[in-house]
Motif scaffolding. Structure first.
Motif, short mmCIF file in Angstrom:
data_model
loop_
_atom_site.label_atom_id
_atom_site.label_comp_id
_atom_site.label_asym_id
_atom_site.label_seq_id
_atom_site.Cartn_x
_atom_site.Cartn_y
_atom_site.Cartn_z
N PHE A 136 0.83 -1.20 0.00
CA PHE A 136 0.00 0.00 0.00
C PHE A 136 0.87 1.26 0.00
O PHE A 136 0.63 2.20 -0.76
N PHE A 139 2.74 1.73 -3.29
CA PHE A 139 1.80 2.12 -4.34
C PHE A 139 1.42 3.59 -4.23
O PHE A 139 1.34 4.30 -5.23
N LEU A 140 1.21 4.07 -3.00
CA LEU A 140 0.85 5.48 -2.81
C LEU A 140 2.02 6.40 -3.19
O LEU A 140 1.81 7.46 -3.78
N TYR A 142 4.37 5.70 -5.35
CA TYR A 142 4.43 5.65 -6.82
C TYR A 142 3.36 6.53 -7.46
O TYR A 142 3.63 7.28 -8.40
N THR A 143 2.14 6.45 -6.92
CA THR A 143 1.04 7.28 -7.43
C THR A 143 1.35 8.76 -7.25
O THR A 143 1.06 9.59 -8.13
N ASP A 212 -6.49 4.25 -5.16
CA ASP A 212 -5.50 4.93 -4.32
C ASP A 212 -6.13 5.49 -3.05
O ASP A 212 -5.45 5.65 -2.04
N SER A 213 -7.44 5.79 -3.07
CA SER A 213 -8.06 6.38 -1.89
C SER A 213 -8.24 5.36 -0.76
O SER A 213 -8.09 5.70 0.42
N ALA A 216 -4.98 4.81 0.93
CA ALA A 216 -4.63 6.04 1.64
C ALA A 216 -5.32 6.12 2.99
O ALA A 216 -4.69 6.45 4.00
N LEU A 263 -0.53 12.08 -0.75
CA LEU A 263 -0.40 10.64 -0.94
C LEU A 263 1.01 10.16 -0.57
O LEU A 263 1.17 9.07 0.01
N GLY A 267 1.85 7.48 2.18
CA GLY A 267 2.61 6.31 1.75
C GLY A 267 3.82 6.06 2.62
O GLY A 267 4.09 4.92 3.03
#
Length: 339
Positions: A136, A139-140, A142-143, A212-213, A216, A263, A267
């Motif tokens: 998680f 990924f955050l 990266y986003t 993504d939410s 988060a 984010l 993250g």
């Protein structure tokens, strides 16, 4: 946090009642809401969220109340980004203004149901596999990098996803709008209407944003009850926000950067939490890294408020400055042409 079964049913039941009232009122009188109407409804939902947070504080303590407020603000800020896409969808399908409210309402209900499924799956995965926080968190981050480096999108067109393309190919559709009807019968054949396609577009698009939410908010609280209620409160006020600040969205020029910082912060917080409770054998021998701190929820809440506040103020300042420069340049051009 111990929420009894009746607490779940009561909370979901009350929110369902509010949504049904909204649906019945809109279905009876499709219209374009005035700024005053949208403002009143938005104030109601925001006030309800604040009161719910105070209830959580009274019932379970300030820690959980802080987690709810942090999650709600985060979900709301990420939902604002959704509005850009919603505007593109409405423009792409040429949705009549008086029908936009109905499309948004049903699309949001679909989004709430789908997010509920995502939240339940997330809770199961987190409880079974603590190492998922590494995924998680990564990924955050990266986003966030992708959002920050991507800048403002120049793509002003909405591209239908594969589900919509399959539906349009599989089911015959009419190009005419038939109020809020999802299907009609023409020449003895049942056809789907543009309203059904738009509703599916809104609901499935929001599901993509949930990718993504949901991670988060799980970075701010591990309580499924708070995750669900924060998401519902954020989505319930989204329709009013669409009509209230539709024109203001273009002025939030730094929104992508602000959301990227938000984010990235969550993250990093997730990765630090994963290290603090590490059980992967190839990291520190499968033992927690005690030197890594856990960021307190009050620090997280304060950071979220500061990030969103700075983003909004800086965006409005830049938009106002650009408008002044444009007006000044326009005046200078007119003056030179008149000579």
């Amino acid at each position: 946090m111990n929420v009894p079964a009746w607490g779940w049913f009561l909370t979901i039941g009350l929110m369902t009642v509010f949504l049904l009232i909204d649906v019945l009122v809109i279905a009876r009188r499709p219209h374009v809401p005035s700024m005053a109407e949208a403002g009143r409804h938005l104030a109601f939902y925001v006030g309800a969220a604040i009161l719910f947070g105070l209830f959580v504080w009274f019932e379970w303590g300030g820690q959980y109340a802080g987690e709810f407020y942090a999650g709600w603000l985060t979900e709301y800020s990420l939902s604002v980004d959704n509005l850009f896409v919603f505007l593109l969808i409405m423009a792409s399908f040429k949705v009549p203004q008086k029908l936009q409210q109905s499309a948004l309402m049903i699309g949001i209900i679909i989004a709430i149901i789908l997010r509920g499924i995502f939240i339940a799956l997330g809770a199961v995965v987190i409880n079974a596999y603590a190492w998922v926080f590494y995924i998680f968190g990564a990924f955050l981050v990266y986003t966030a990098i992708k959002l920050a480096t991507g800048g403002e999108s120049d793509d002003d067109e909405y591209h239908e996803n594969r589900l919509l393309l399959w539906i349009e190919k599989r089911f015959p559709a009419t190009k005419e709008w038939h109020s809020t009807h999802l299907t009609v019968v023409e020449n003895g054949k049942r056809l789907i209407t543009p309203m059904l396609i738009v509703i599916l577009a809104l609901g499935t698009t929001d599901l993509l944003f949930a990718l993504d939410s949901i991670p988060a908010i799980y970075g701010l609280t591990k309580e499924p009850f708070l995750v669900l209620t924060a998401n519902i409160f954020a989505l319930m006020g989204l329709r009013q926000l669409y009509f209230l600040i539709g024109g203001l969205l273009k002025k939030l020029v730094y929104l992508s950067i602000g959301l990227a910082v938000l984010l990235a912060f969550i993250g990093v917080k997730l990765i630090m939490h994963a290290l603090h409770e590490n059980n992967l054998p190839f990291i520190n021998g499968g033992k927690p890294i005690e030197g890594v701190p856990d960021i307190p929820i009050l620090v997280s809440l304060g950071a979220i408020v500061v990030i969103l506040g700075v983003t909004t103020v800086a965006s409005l300042w830049k938009s106002r400055r650009d408008a002044r420069l444009e007006a000044a340049n326009g005046g200078a051009v007119e003056s030179s042409q008149s000579r």
